[in-house]
Design a protein around this motif. Structure first.
Motif, mmCIF file in Angstrom:
data_model
loop_
_atom_site.group_PDB
_atom_site.id
_atom_site.type_symbol
_atom_site.label_atom_id
_atom_site.label_comp_id
_atom_site.label_asym_id
_atom_site.label_seq_id
_atom_site.Cartn_x
_atom_site.Cartn_y
_atom_site.Cartn_z
ATOM 1 N N GLU A 207 0.822 -1.213 0.000
ATOM 2 C CA GLU A 207 0.000 0.000 0.000
ATOM 3 C C GLU A 207 0.856 1.263 0.000
ATOM 4 O OE1 GLU A 207 -2.633 2.035 3.377
ATOM 5 O OE2 GLU A 207 -3.515 0.157 2.636
ATOM 6 N N ALA A 208 0.445 2.230 -0.814
ATOM 7 C CA ALA A 208 1.115 3.531 -0.872
ATOM 8 C C ALA A 208 0.042 4.600 -0.988
ATOM 9 C CB ALA A 208 2.072 3.598 -2.058
ATOM 10 N N ARG A 209 0.295 5.774 -0.414
ATOM 11 C CA ARG A 209 -0.707 6.838 -0.374
ATOM 12 C C ARG A 209 -0.092 8.165 -0.812
ATOM 13 N NH1 ARG A 209 -2.403 5.541 5.887
ATOM 14 N NH2 ARG A 209 -2.891 3.326 5.583
ATOM 15 N N LEU A 210 -0.944 8.998 -1.348
ATOM 16 C CA LEU A 210 -0.530 10.341 -1.732
ATOM 17 C C LEU A 210 -1.691 11.280 -1.405
ATOM 18 C CD1 LEU A 210 1.250 11.429 -4.985
ATOM 19 C CD2 LEU A 210 -0.806 12.616 -4.257
ATOM 20 N N LEU A 211 -1.426 12.273 -0.588
ATOM 21 C CA LEU A 211 -2.437 13.244 -0.206
ATOM 22 C C LEU A 211 -2.196 14.529 -0.975
ATOM 23 C CD1 LEU A 211 -4.844 13.724 1.693
ATOM 24 C CD2 LEU A 211 -3.221 14.644 3.364
ATOM 25 N N SER A 212 -3.214 15.027 -1.645
ATOM 26 C CA SER A 212 -3.057 16.192 -2.501
ATOM 27 C C SER A 212 -4.328 17.031 -2.436
ATOM 28 C CB SER A 212 -2.746 15.734 -3.933
ATOM 29 O OG SER A 212 -2.481 16.828 -4.779
ATOM 30 N N VAL A 217 -3.432 17.447 -7.960
ATOM 31 C CA VAL A 217 -3.288 15.997 -7.953
ATOM 32 C C VAL A 217 -2.678 15.471 -9.250
ATOM 33 C CG1 VAL A 217 -5.672 15.568 -8.745
ATOM 34 C CG2 VAL A 217 -4.445 13.821 -7.414
ATOM 35 N N GLY A 218 -2.993 16.094 -10.387
ATOM 36 C CA GLY A 218 -2.389 15.651 -11.635
ATOM 37 C C GLY A 218 -0.885 15.821 -11.621
ATOM 38 N N LEU A 219 -0.414 16.981 -11.163
ATOM 39 C CA LEU A 219 1.024 17.250 -11.070
ATOM 40 C C LEU A 219 1.687 16.342 -10.048
ATOM 41 C CD1 LEU A 219 3.489 18.958 -11.816
ATOM 42 C CD2 LEU A 219 2.771 20.615 -10.077
ATOM 43 N N ASP A 220 1.055 16.173 -8.891
ATOM 44 C CA ASP A 220 1.637 15.325 -7.855
ATOM 45 C C ASP A 220 1.772 13.879 -8.317
ATOM 46 O OD1 ASP A 220 1.951 17.412 -6.109
ATOM 47 O OD2 ASP A 220 0.154 16.981 -4.928
ATOM 48 N N MET A 221 0.750 13.389 -9.035
ATOM 49 C CA MET A 221 0.821 12.016 -9.528
ATOM 50 C C MET A 221 1.901 11.867 -10.605
ATOM 51 S SD MET A 221 -1.062 9.614 -8.179
ATOM 52 C CE MET A 221 -1.271 8.441 -9.528
ATOM 53 N N ALA A 222 2.128 12.922 -11.388
ATOM 54 C CA ALA A 222 3.190 12.881 -12.392
ATOM 55 C C ALA A 222 4.561 12.876 -11.733
ATOM 56 C CB ALA A 222 3.058 14.068 -13.346
ATOM 57 N N GLU A 223 4.706 13.634 -10.633
ATOM 58 C CA GLU A 223 5.990 13.717 -9.935
ATOM 59 C C GLU A 223 6.246 12.500 -9.063
ATOM 60 O OE1 GLU A 223 5.852 17.348 -7.754
ATOM 61 O OE2 GLU A 223 6.354 18.594 -9.492
ATOM 62 N N THR A 224 5.176 11.956 -8.464
ATOM 63 C CA THR A 224 5.308 10.805 -7.569
ATOM 64 C C THR A 224 4.266 9.760 -7.966
ATOM 65 O OG1 THR A 224 5.896 12.376 -5.807
ATOM 66 C CG2 THR A 224 5.486 10.089 -5.148
ATOM 67 N N PRO A 225 4.469 9.091 -9.089
ATOM 68 C CA PRO A 225 3.459 8.132 -9.543
ATOM 69 C C PRO A 225 3.326 6.961 -8.583
ATOM 70 C CG PRO A 225 5.448 7.972 -10.881
ATOM 71 C CD PRO A 225 5.621 9.167 -9.997
ATOM 72 N N LEU A 226 2.094 6.523 -8.391
ATOM 73 C CA LEU A 226 1.821 5.350 -7.562
ATOM 74 C C LEU A 226 1.576 4.157 -8.478
ATOM 75 C CD1 LEU A 226 -0.639 6.798 -4.869
ATOM 76 C CD2 LEU A 226 1.857 6.602 -4.775
ATOM 77 N N PRO A 227 1.964 2.960 -8.042
ATOM 78 C CA PRO A 227 1.742 1.778 -8.880
ATOM 79 C C PRO A 227 0.268 1.400 -8.925
ATOM 80 C CG PRO A 227 2.593 1.130 -6.722
ATOM 81 C CD PRO A 227 2.638 2.634 -6.756
ATOM 82 N N GLU A 255 6.051 6.166 3.635
ATOM 83 C CA GLU A 255 6.988 7.223 3.293
ATOM 84 C C GLU A 255 6.620 7.936 2.000
ATOM 85 O OE1 GLU A 255 10.869 5.562 3.200
ATOM 86 O OE2 GLU A 255 10.945 5.150 5.343
ATOM 87 N N THR A 256 5.828 7.296 1.147
ATOM 88 C CA THR A 256 5.512 7.877 -0.148
ATOM 89 C C THR A 256 4.469 8.985 -0.052
ATOM 90 O OG1 THR A 256 3.886 6.126 -0.463
ATOM 91 C CG2 THR A 256 6.039 5.820 -1.465
ATOM 92 N N ILE A 257 3.911 9.218 1.130
ATOM 93 C CA ILE A 257 2.818 10.187 1.228
ATOM 94 C C ILE A 257 3.326 11.607 1.027
ATOM 95 C CG2 ILE A 257 2.911 10.586 3.720
ATOM 96 C CD1 ILE A 257 -0.155 10.446 3.661
ATOM 97 N N ARG A 258 2.483 12.432 0.374
ATOM 98 C CA ARG A 258 2.753 13.858 0.232
ATOM 99 C C ARG A 258 1.560 14.595 0.784
ATOM 100 N NH1 ARG A 258 6.182 15.769 -3.849
ATOM 101 N NH2 ARG A 258 4.702 17.428 -4.268
#
Length: 262
Positions: A207-212, A217-227, A255-258
């Motif tokens: 599991e990996a998470r990204l908070l935006s 969110v489009g830019l964040d996903m481009a910079e830190t893509p999740l599988p 650790e992958t969270i933003r």
């Protein structure tokens, strides 16, 4: 051919084996053949009988090793051999799982079908993160939508009806189109500051998470893509992600969270 066997359409849940229903586990353990998707974990596949025929038919974005038409045929052919077939799908087979298409194909040919519902990815996300799908004062409803169209066709969602701040929007299979989705939602009035949580492989060790937020969110996903697979939760309920988490949970966040604005 006359089908003397049967097909059980089984929801494997969001990933963790202990989130399968008792019915799903029982049906899997009674199978003569298991036809399974790419997202079904090894932990769940180990619950199948050792003698069962294991048939992978998984699809990846842009790469369908086994076309849907052939999957339908495989299920029918196995049933015609008199086998009890477990058609094992991630999440729930009737929520973006094409289970109803397979059921219709089989029913037209006289194949007996039973269902075992599964915990869908949105519910798995809520349990894993503590982000509720509805919450008094924040969201009076929830909507599940797909962020992908077959053959990469244009997204033709009803953006106006989806752009409601009173509703939690959960987007399945939207990683490739999340920037376009966010732009369309903002065009229909959703604020760019609306929080968004992206979660990959919810409930599993991967599991990996990204908070935006909607305008990033489009830019964040481009910079830190999740599988893949990635689920997006859009709405005010995401504001409870940190606020409702106990101190020890915050310390253990991936650790992958933003965080929005960082």
């Amino acid at each position: 051919m006359t089908a003397t066997g049967k097909v059980n359409l089984i929801g494997a849940g969001p990933g963790a084996a202990d989130l399968m229903t008792l019915r799903a586990a029982r049906m899997l353990q009674a199978a003569d053949a298991v036809v399974y998707d790419r997202l079904v974990s090894d932990e769940i596949l180990e619950l199948a009988p050792q003698a069962a025929r294991m048939i992978p038919v998984g699809k990846a974005p842009g790469h369908h090793t086994v076309p849907q038409e052939r999957i339908n045929e495989i299920l029918y052919e196995l049933a015609c051999e008199g086998l009890t077939v477990a058609r094992l799908k991630g999440g729930d087979p009737l929520i973006f799982g094409r289970g109803s298409e397979e059921a219709a194909y089989l029913a037209e040919r006289g194949v007996a079908i039973e269902y075992a519902p599964g915990i869908t990815a949105a519910q798995g996300m809520a349990a894993a993160t503590g982000v509720p799908l509805t919450h008094r004062g924040l969201a009076t409803g929830v909507r599940y939508v797909t962020g992908h169209r077959a053959a990469d066709a244009r997204l033709d969602l009803d953006w106006k009806s989806l752009a409601s701040e009173d509703t939690t929007l959960v987007i399945y299979m939207g990683a490739a189109n999340i920037a376009e989705i966010a732009l369309n939602l903002m065009r229909e009035g959703l604020p760019g500051s609306l929080p968004v949580l992206a979660i990959a492989n919810a409930t599993t060790p991967r599991e990996a998470r990204l908070l935006s937020r909607l305008d990033r969110v489009g830019l964040d996903m481009a910079e830190t893509p999740l599988p893949a697979p990635v689920l997006f939760v859009v709405g005010h309920v995401v504001s409870l992600y940190r606020a409702g988490a106990p101190a020890e949970a915050v310390a253990d966040m991936p650790e992958t969270i933003r965080f929005a604005g960082e």
